[in-house]
Design a protein around this motif. Structure first.
Motif, PDB file in Angstrom:
ATOM      1  N   HIS A   1      30.659 -40.050 -52.087  1.00 48.11           N
ATOM      2  CA  HIS A   1      29.909 -38.852 -51.977  1.00 48.11           C
ATOM      3  C   HIS A   1      29.240 -37.821 -52.743  1.00 48.11           C
TER       4      HIS A   1
ATOM      5  N   THR B   1      21.587 -42.795 -57.017  1.00 47.05           N
ATOM      6  CA  THR B   1      21.226 -41.598 -56.154  1.00 47.05           C
ATOM      7  C   THR B   1      22.362 -40.926 -55.456  1.00 47.05           C
ATOM      8  N   THR B   2      23.312 -41.998 -55.320  1.00 46.17           N
ATOM      9  CA  THR B   2      24.998 -41.542 -54.689  1.00 46.17           C
ATOM     10  C   THR B   2      25.700 -42.541 -55.152  1.00 46.17           C
TER      11      THR B   2
ATOM     12  N   THR C   1      26.418 -37.025 -55.394  1.00 42.88           N
ATOM     13  CA  THR C   1      25.023 -37.025 -55.248  1.00 42.88           C
ATOM     14  C   THR C   1      24.401 -36.877 -56.720  1.00 42.88           C
TER      15      THR C   1
END
Length: 116
Positions: free
Chosen positions: A65, A61-62, A67
């Motif tokens: 920084h 999900t990450t 995404t």
């Protein structure tokens, strides 16, 4: 549906196209839909060995920084980091994966696991 995310730290780190080194990220457990999407991906149909790249890109999900992480992004990972992410993936998707969601999954775990 509530999916708990786990944080991880890559042993070496991912070098972005801009030259930035990212080491930390979050990953969530896999759903059945993730598996269906990955199995029908044309790259996986053409080469089943590509499956980990597609699956991981769906559940990370990450990464730093970022995404959105694509399978193409994961192709540039160091082998040690790719193996580590596969280990994390399997750990959080096991029946006892709840213990993996209780804190950060450290690269030290993988490092100790592979030392002989």
């Amino acid at each position: 549906m509530l999916l708990r995310e786990s944080t991880f730290t890559l042993p070496k780190g991912w070098l972005t196209p801009e030259g930035e080194l990212l080491q930390t990220g979050t990953i969530r457990p896999t759903t059945g839909l993730d598996e269906l999407i990955a199995q029908s991906d044309p790259r996986v149909v053409a080469d089943p060995l590509y499956l980990p790249f597609v699956l991981l890109s769906q559940v990370i999900t990450t990464l730093g920084h970022w995404t959105i992480v694509t399978p193409t992004d994961l192709e540039s990972l160091f082998l040690r980091d790719m193996l580590y992410l596969q280990w994390v993936y399997h750990l959080i998707n096991q029946e006892d994966g709840a213990r993996a969601s209780m804190g950060e999954l450290s690269a030290t775990l993988w490092s100790n696991f592979t030392k002989r």
